[in-house]
Design a protein around this motif. Sequence first.
Motif, mmCIF file in Angstrom:
data_model
loop_
_atom_site.group_PDB
_atom_site.id
_atom_site.type_symbol
_atom_site.label_atom_id
_atom_site.label_comp_id
_atom_site.label_asym_id
_atom_site.label_seq_id
_atom_site.Cartn_x
_atom_site.Cartn_y
_atom_site.Cartn_z
ATOM 1 N N SER A 144 -19.055 -49.310 4.560
ATOM 2 C CA SER A 144 -20.325 -48.897 3.967
ATOM 3 C C SER A 144 -20.510 -49.481 2.573
ATOM 4 O O SER A 144 -21.567 -49.330 1.974
ATOM 5 N N GLY A 145 -19.468 -50.126 2.044
ATOM 6 C CA GLY A 145 -19.577 -50.717 0.720
ATOM 7 C C GLY A 145 -19.683 -49.691 -0.388
ATOM 8 O O GLY A 145 -20.095 -49.998 -1.490
ATOM 9 N N MET A 146 -19.318 -48.451 -0.101
ATOM 10 C CA MET A 146 -19.483 -47.380 -1.072
ATOM 11 C C MET A 146 -18.185 -47.128 -1.829
ATOM 12 O O MET A 146 -17.150 -46.917 -1.223
ATOM 13 N N ALA A 147 -18.255 -47.182 -3.147
ATOM 14 C CA ALA A 147 -17.082 -46.907 -3.973
ATOM 15 C C ALA A 147 -17.082 -45.434 -4.366
ATOM 16 O O ALA A 147 -18.112 -44.773 -4.311
ATOM 17 N N VAL A 148 -15.920 -44.944 -4.742
ATOM 18 C CA VAL A 148 -15.807 -43.557 -5.187
ATOM 19 C C VAL A 148 -15.374 -43.576 -6.646
ATOM 20 O O VAL A 148 -14.312 -44.088 -6.983
ATOM 21 N N HIS A 149 -16.219 -43.039 -7.509
ATOM 22 C CA HIS A 149 -15.933 -42.992 -8.938
ATOM 23 C C HIS A 149 -14.689 -42.132 -9.169
ATOM 24 O O HIS A 149 -14.527 -41.090 -8.543
ATOM 25 N N ASP A 150 -13.806 -42.592 -10.074
ATOM 26 C CA ASP A 150 -12.574 -41.855 -10.367
ATOM 27 C C ASP A 150 -12.835 -40.407 -10.768
ATOM 28 O O ASP A 150 -12.031 -39.525 -10.492
ATOM 29 N N ASP A 151 -13.960 -40.187 -11.440
ATOM 30 C CA ASP A 151 -14.333 -38.858 -11.885
ATOM 31 C C ASP A 151 -14.405 -37.877 -10.705
ATOM 32 O O ASP A 151 -14.068 -36.704 -10.845
ATOM 33 N N CYS A 152 -14.823 -38.363 -9.537
ATOM 34 C CA CYS A 152 -14.920 -37.505 -8.347
ATOM 35 C C CYS A 152 -13.553 -36.932 -7.996
ATOM 36 O O CYS A 152 -13.397 -35.733 -7.758
ATOM 37 N N LYS A 153 -12.552 -37.813 -7.983
ATOM 38 C CA LYS A 153 -11.199 -37.382 -7.628
ATOM 39 C C LYS A 153 -10.609 -36.471 -8.695
ATOM 40 O O LYS A 153 -9.948 -35.480 -8.397
ATOM 41 N N LEU A 154 -10.885 -36.837 -9.960
ATOM 42 C CA LEU A 154 -10.378 -36.070 -11.085
ATOM 43 C C LEU A 154 -10.910 -34.636 -11.069
ATOM 44 O O LEU A 154 -10.154 -33.673 -11.184
ATOM 45 N N ARG A 155 -12.229 -34.504 -10.918
ATOM 46 C CA ARG A 155 -12.848 -33.175 -10.905
ATOM 47 C C ARG A 155 -12.354 -32.361 -9.707
ATOM 48 O O ARG A 155 -12.130 -31.166 -9.803
ATOM 49 N N PHE A 209 -17.619 -25.101 -7.800
ATOM 50 C CA PHE A 209 -18.121 -26.113 -6.866
ATOM 51 C C PHE A 209 -18.385 -27.427 -7.581
ATOM 52 O O PHE A 209 -18.464 -27.470 -8.809
ATOM 53 N N ILE A 210 -18.493 -28.484 -6.783
ATOM 54 C CA ILE A 210 -18.852 -29.806 -7.292
ATOM 55 C C ILE A 210 -19.878 -30.395 -6.328
ATOM 56 O O ILE A 210 -19.696 -30.329 -5.115
ATOM 57 N N VAL A 211 -20.945 -30.935 -6.894
ATOM 58 C CA VAL A 211 -21.954 -31.609 -6.074
ATOM 59 C C VAL A 211 -21.833 -33.110 -6.363
ATOM 60 O O VAL A 211 -21.818 -33.523 -7.521
ATOM 61 N N PHE A 212 -21.715 -33.891 -5.296
ATOM 62 C CA PHE A 212 -21.562 -35.344 -5.419
ATOM 63 C C PHE A 212 -22.814 -36.032 -4.908
ATOM 64 O O PHE A 212 -23.416 -35.593 -3.923
ATOM 65 N N LYS A 213 -23.148 -37.131 -5.564
ATOM 66 C CA LYS A 213 -24.351 -37.874 -5.196
ATOM 67 C C LYS A 213 -23.985 -39.349 -5.017
ATOM 68 O O LYS A 213 -23.153 -39.870 -5.761
ATOM 69 N N VAL A 237 -20.799 -40.418 -7.192
ATOM 70 C CA VAL A 237 -20.544 -39.885 -8.532
ATOM 71 C C VAL A 237 -20.687 -38.361 -8.525
ATOM 72 O O VAL A 237 -21.262 -37.787 -7.603
ATOM 73 N N VAL A 238 -20.150 -37.729 -9.568
ATOM 74 C CA VAL A 238 -20.299 -36.282 -9.726
ATOM 75 C C VAL A 238 -21.685 -36.020 -10.297
ATOM 76 O O VAL A 238 -22.043 -36.563 -11.338
ATOM 77 N N GLU A 239 -22.471 -35.203 -9.605
ATOM 78 C CA GLU A 239 -23.806 -34.875 -10.112
ATOM 79 C C GLU A 239 -23.789 -33.576 -10.898
ATOM 80 O O GLU A 239 -24.443 -33.424 -11.913
ATOM 81 N N LYS A 240 -23.009 -32.602 -10.408
ATOM 82 C CA LYS A 240 -23.020 -31.286 -11.046
ATOM 83 C C LYS A 240 -21.725 -30.542 -10.733
ATOM 84 O O LYS A 240 -21.171 -30.690 -9.652
ATOM 85 N N VAL A 241 -21.264 -29.763 -11.704
ATOM 86 C CA VAL A 241 -20.123 -28.884 -11.446
ATOM 87 C C VAL A 241 -20.547 -27.453 -11.748
ATOM 88 O O VAL A 241 -21.397 -27.221 -12.602
ATOM 89 N N GLY A 242 -19.960 -26.523 -11.011
ATOM 90 C CA GLY A 242 -20.276 -25.108 -11.222
ATOM 91 C C GLY A 242 -19.094 -24.397 -11.854
ATOM 92 O O GLY A 242 -17.945 -24.619 -11.470
#
Length: 144
Positions: A11-22, A34-38, A47-52
């Motif tokens: 899919s050519g989609m990368a995962v930002h390191d921040d996603c894994k970190l959070r 919770f964490i919302v990813f976009k 990327v991380v869009e929002k954290v609760g």
Amino acid sequence: MVVHSQANAASGMAVHDDCKLRFLELKAKRTYRFIVFKIEEKQKQVVVEKVGEPAQSYEDFTASLPADECRYAVYDFDFVTAENCQKSRIFFIAWSPDTSRVRSKMIYASSKDRFKRELDGIQVELQATDPTEMGLDVIKSRAS
């Protein structure tokens, strides 16, 4: 700070390191409820869009998902078992409302498994196309 992200050939989609970190912070330290990813289509990455915050409710979580756009989300659900034990389950929710764009649904669907693999420790997966499919009753029944 250097950010390394690996692209997926399919899919050519990368995962930002921040996603894994959070996610690790949610899993290990319970820093977030919770964490919302976009998926940023132009940058071709998740990327991380929002954290609760830990005190936020399930209603706060569902309210943070857009009504007509796809998202991935992780929710840390606390519950008490029939034996009165306090437990927690980490849910991965693929939110793909019927009203979202077809292209968006396809991108989220094709990137989901790879993204999920990056988040080590997910216990339950849910697919939802409308809010009733991820209601608190559904979460409760899937948690046990």
